[in-house]
Design a protein around this motif. Structure first.
Motif, PDB file in Angstrom:
ATOM      1  N   GLY A 272     -12.996  -5.871  -3.815  1.00  0.00           N
ATOM      2  CA  GLY A 272     -12.104  -5.419  -2.927  1.00  0.00           C
ATOM      3  C   GLY A 272     -10.973  -6.140  -2.229  1.00  0.00           C
ATOM      4  O   GLY A 272      -9.857  -5.686  -2.280  1.00  0.00           O
ATOM      5  N   GLY A 273     -11.282  -7.309  -2.173  1.00  0.00           N
ATOM      6  CA  GLY A 273     -10.208  -8.286  -1.821  1.00  0.00           C
ATOM      7  C   GLY A 273      -9.080  -8.608  -2.861  1.00  0.00           C
ATOM      8  O   GLY A 273      -7.963  -8.548  -2.411  1.00  0.00           O
ATOM      9  N   LEU A 274      -9.657  -8.666  -4.267  1.00  0.00           N
ATOM     10  CA  LEU A 274      -8.475  -8.801  -5.047  1.00  0.00           C
ATOM     11  C   LEU A 274      -7.596  -7.703  -5.159  1.00  0.00           C
ATOM     12  O   LEU A 274      -6.397  -7.579  -5.424  1.00  0.00           O
ATOM     13  CB  LEU A 274      -9.105  -9.170  -6.469  1.00  0.00           C
ATOM     14  CG  LEU A 274      -9.714 -10.376  -6.732  1.00  0.00           C
ATOM     15  CD1 LEU A 274     -10.481 -10.531  -7.779  1.00  0.00           C
ATOM     16  CD2 LEU A 274      -8.728 -11.546  -6.503  1.00  0.00           C
ATOM     17  N   LEU A 275      -8.105  -6.086  -4.894  1.00  0.00           N
ATOM     18  CA  LEU A 275      -7.351  -5.189  -5.171  1.00  0.00           C
ATOM     19  C   LEU A 275      -6.297  -5.082  -3.893  1.00  0.00           C
ATOM     20  O   LEU A 275      -5.249  -4.790  -3.897  1.00  0.00           O
ATOM     21  CB  LEU A 275      -8.211  -3.899  -5.009  1.00  0.00           C
ATOM     22  CG  LEU A 275      -7.588  -2.620  -4.879  1.00  0.00           C
ATOM     23  CD1 LEU A 275      -6.637  -2.294  -6.152  1.00  0.00           C
ATOM     24  CD2 LEU A 275      -8.617  -1.276  -4.836  1.00  0.00           C
ATOM     25  N   ALA A 276      -6.747  -5.659  -2.789  1.00  0.00           N
ATOM     26  CA  ALA A 276      -5.986  -5.705  -1.685  1.00  0.00           C
ATOM     27  C   ALA A 276      -4.675  -6.535  -1.932  1.00  0.00           C
ATOM     28  O   ALA A 276      -3.657  -6.120  -1.525  1.00  0.00           O
ATOM     29  CB  ALA A 276      -6.817  -6.169  -0.361  1.00  0.00           C
ATOM     30  N   LEU A 277      -5.118  -7.656  -2.317  1.00  0.00           N
ATOM     31  CA  LEU A 277      -4.056  -8.651  -2.685  1.00  0.00           C
ATOM     32  C   LEU A 277      -3.088  -8.045  -3.747  1.00  0.00           C
ATOM     33  O   LEU A 277      -1.809  -8.180  -3.685  1.00  0.00           O
ATOM     34  CB  LEU A 277      -4.397 -10.057  -3.205  1.00  0.00           C
ATOM     35  CG  LEU A 277      -5.456 -10.868  -2.037  1.00  0.00           C
ATOM     36  CD1 LEU A 277      -6.069 -11.914  -2.781  1.00  0.00           C
ATOM     37  CD2 LEU A 277      -4.230 -11.291  -1.170  1.00  0.00           C
ATOM     38  N   ALA A 278      -3.514  -7.370  -4.691  1.00  0.00           N
ATOM     39  CA  ALA A 278      -2.657  -6.675  -5.783  1.00  0.00           C
ATOM     40  C   ALA A 278      -1.780  -5.670  -5.169  1.00  0.00           C
ATOM     41  O   ALA A 278      -0.536  -5.543  -5.468  1.00  0.00           O
ATOM     42  CB  ALA A 278      -3.369  -6.092  -6.926  1.00  0.00           C
ATOM     43  N   GLU A 279      -1.982  -4.906  -4.135  1.00  0.00           N
ATOM     44  CA  GLU A 279      -1.601  -3.960  -3.536  1.00  0.00           C
ATOM     45  C   GLU A 279      -0.593  -4.410  -2.442  1.00  0.00           C
ATOM     46  O   GLU A 279       0.374  -3.872  -1.639  1.00  0.00           O
ATOM     47  CB  GLU A 279      -2.521  -2.971  -2.798  1.00  0.00           C
ATOM     48  CG  GLU A 279      -3.286  -2.358  -3.712  1.00  0.00           C
ATOM     49  CD  GLU A 279      -4.211  -1.066  -3.389  1.00  0.00           C
ATOM     50  OE1 GLU A 279      -4.640  -0.234  -3.901  1.00  0.00           O
ATOM     51  OE2 GLU A 279      -4.754  -1.640  -1.976  1.00  0.00           O
ATOM     52  N   HIS A 280      -0.608  -5.737  -2.035  1.00  0.00           N
ATOM     53  CA  HIS A 280       0.338  -6.546  -0.985  1.00  0.00           C
ATOM     54  C   HIS A 280       0.629  -7.682  -1.807  1.00  0.00           C
ATOM     55  O   HIS A 280       0.226  -8.731  -1.365  1.00  0.00           O
ATOM     56  CB  HIS A 280      -0.552  -6.816   0.309  1.00  0.00           C
ATOM     57  CG  HIS A 280      -1.043  -5.465   1.014  1.00  0.00           C
ATOM     58  ND1 HIS A 280      -2.125  -4.916   0.626  1.00  0.00           N
ATOM     59  CD2 HIS A 280      -0.563  -4.918   1.964  1.00  0.00           C
ATOM     60  CE1 HIS A 280      -2.372  -3.722   1.421  1.00  0.00           C
ATOM     61  NE2 HIS A 280      -1.399  -3.759   2.153  1.00  0.00           N
ATOM     62  N   PRO A 281       1.480  -7.530  -2.657  1.00  0.00           N
ATOM     63  CA  PRO A 281       2.166  -8.830  -3.396  1.00  0.00           C
ATOM     64  C   PRO A 281       2.778  -9.935  -2.394  1.00  0.00           C
ATOM     65  O   PRO A 281       2.662 -10.904  -2.634  1.00  0.00           O
ATOM     66  CB  PRO A 281       3.111  -8.410  -4.412  1.00  0.00           C
ATOM     67  CG  PRO A 281       3.445  -6.922  -3.801  1.00  0.00           C
ATOM     68  CD  PRO A 281       2.274  -6.256  -3.233  1.00  0.00           C
TER      69      PRO A 281
END
Length: 420
Positions: A272-281
């Motif tokens: 979930g954290g990695l997805l959030a980072l991918a969605e917020h470059p």
């Protein structure tokens, strides 16, 4: 002045809706207009209908419920939305999670002896090496294929599972059992995760937390505890197995709790954290550049994607919450993911801010049941995100994330990313 009626109460119970994302718009309607709202509990996915419950969505009310075990009991009906079978309740109440003070405090003190910060901190080097190896293997998989890799299958599932197995002291050949048990217990609402439900003689689904469904896990816990008494090591299960104050039944329940909750906390939070980072470059680039501290980043990512969506309590007597009359015996369910986006507490809650401070998220709960493994979880997440920033100069999704069908766990089943 024009009268504007309140919008209708949205459904936030149906676990199927969570497969497409956390219903933050519905949560906001509840927070703004129905902060303590009655939810129907119809039959769904083959599981029987229930009596309904109160959904608590504002941060202040969630904290109030979690901090008041005398009014809102964990023991009366346990901590899942679905009511357990009445004959299973005595068994389920053995678990620390499903107890109230003073019994809960006694068990928590006992297990805390093994879960010391010192033992957890010594684990840092192991977690770092594991994260490095898993990311290296994931990159190799991507290069040999089409340039994409599923970070859940390649990194985060194994990372969470193997870290927990090391801390517990589970032998390497047996570690796959931990994932199997976790999927069966946590992912029971998702047929892809746990398979079709096991039915009893009457054709009714068997609760995955019932004695019948946990028999194999408990037998294994007894065998492993006996082994640790003969061959002690520096791990949590050795400490528990040698604790004369713990009964055999309590040790089995601790093994169940640590296996399932300990594994799935990081297993849910990490992707979930990695997805959030991918969605917020932009946020990811600042993290890579060292402009954002890892401790604050971890807490903001936990606020953004709490691993646990809900926890249930049961009113011990008539009371009132946010102006609603709660009757003794009513189910009261707190919504962590809603509390974490409450505008009354968090400025611009729908903006990811890796430097957010203070950050009083409730992703690890609050009150006497606050997550015992929070220190261990934060350590693992700090290490994982640091190694991700080193291994992946660009973090970009290669398709939608696969989400768990569950109104309990905020699970990510797959996270395809493109490696450049």
């Amino acid at each position: 002045m024009t009268f504007r009626p309140s919008p209708p109460v949205p459904d936030v119970f149906d676990p199927r809706q969570y497969a497409t994302g956390v219903p933050h718009a519905a949560y906001r309607v509840l927070r703004d207009h129905h902060p303590v709202a009655w939810q129907d509990e119809p039959e769904v996915l083959g599981w029987p209908a229930g009596p309904g419950f109160w959904a608590v969505t504002r941060h202040a009310d969630v904290v109030r419920v979690l901090k008041d075990p005398l009014t809102y009991s964990s023991r009366l009906g346990a901590t899942q939305i679905r009511d357990p079978d009445r004959e299973d309740l005595p068994f389920i109440r053995r678990m620390m999670l499903n107890q109230d003070p003073p019994g809960h405090g006694r068990l928590r003190r006992l297990v805390s002896r093994a879960f010391t910060p010192g033992r957890v901190d010594r684990f840092t080097a192991v977690a770092e090496k594991r994260a490095q190896d898993l990311f290296a293997s994931a990159l190799e998989t991507a290069r040999e294929g089409d340039g994409t890799v599923d970070l859940v299958a390649a990194v985060t599932d194994d990372y969470a599972l193997l870290n927990l197995a090391d801390l517990l002291g589970v032998p390497e050949p047996d570690r796959g059992l931990l994932l199997h048990w976790t999927q069966r217990v946590i992912g029971y609402q998702d047929p892809d995760e746990a398979g079709p439900p096991v039915l009893d003689e009457a054709g009714k689904p068997v609760n995955p937390r019932s004695p019948a469904m946990l028999r194999d896990m408990f037998a294994y816990a007894r065998q492993l505890a006996a082994y640790k008494r003969r061959y002690p090591a520096d791990d949590v299960l050795t400490i528990l197995a040698h604790d004369a104050e713990l009964t055999a039944e309590e040790l089995e329940m601790f093994f169940f709790l640590l296996t399932v909750a300990g594994n799935d906390t990081v297993r849910g939070a990490a992707p979930g954290g990695l997805l959030a980072l991918a969605e917020h470059p932009e946020s990811y680039e600042r993290l890579r550049a060292g402009e954002t501290g890892l401790p604050s980043a971890v807490d903001e990512l936990l606020r953004w994607h709490p691993p646990v969506l809900t926890f249930r309590r049961t009113a011990d007597y008539d009371t009132e919450l946010a102006g609603r009359r709660i009757r003794a015996g009513d189910k009261v369910v707190v919504f962590h993911a809603s509390a974490n986006r409450d505008e009354r507490v968090f400025a611009e809650p729908d903006r990811l801010d890796l430097t957010r401070a203070p950050n009083p998220h409730v992703s690890f709960g609050d009150g006497p049941h606050v997550c015992l493994g929070a220190h261990f979880a934060r350590l693992q997440l700090r290490v994982l995100y640091r190694e991700a920033a080193r291994a992946l100069p660009v973090l970009r999704t290669a398709g939608p994330a696969g989400r768990l069908v569950s109104n309990f766990i905020n699970g990510i089943k797959s996270l395809p990313v493109r490696v450049t």
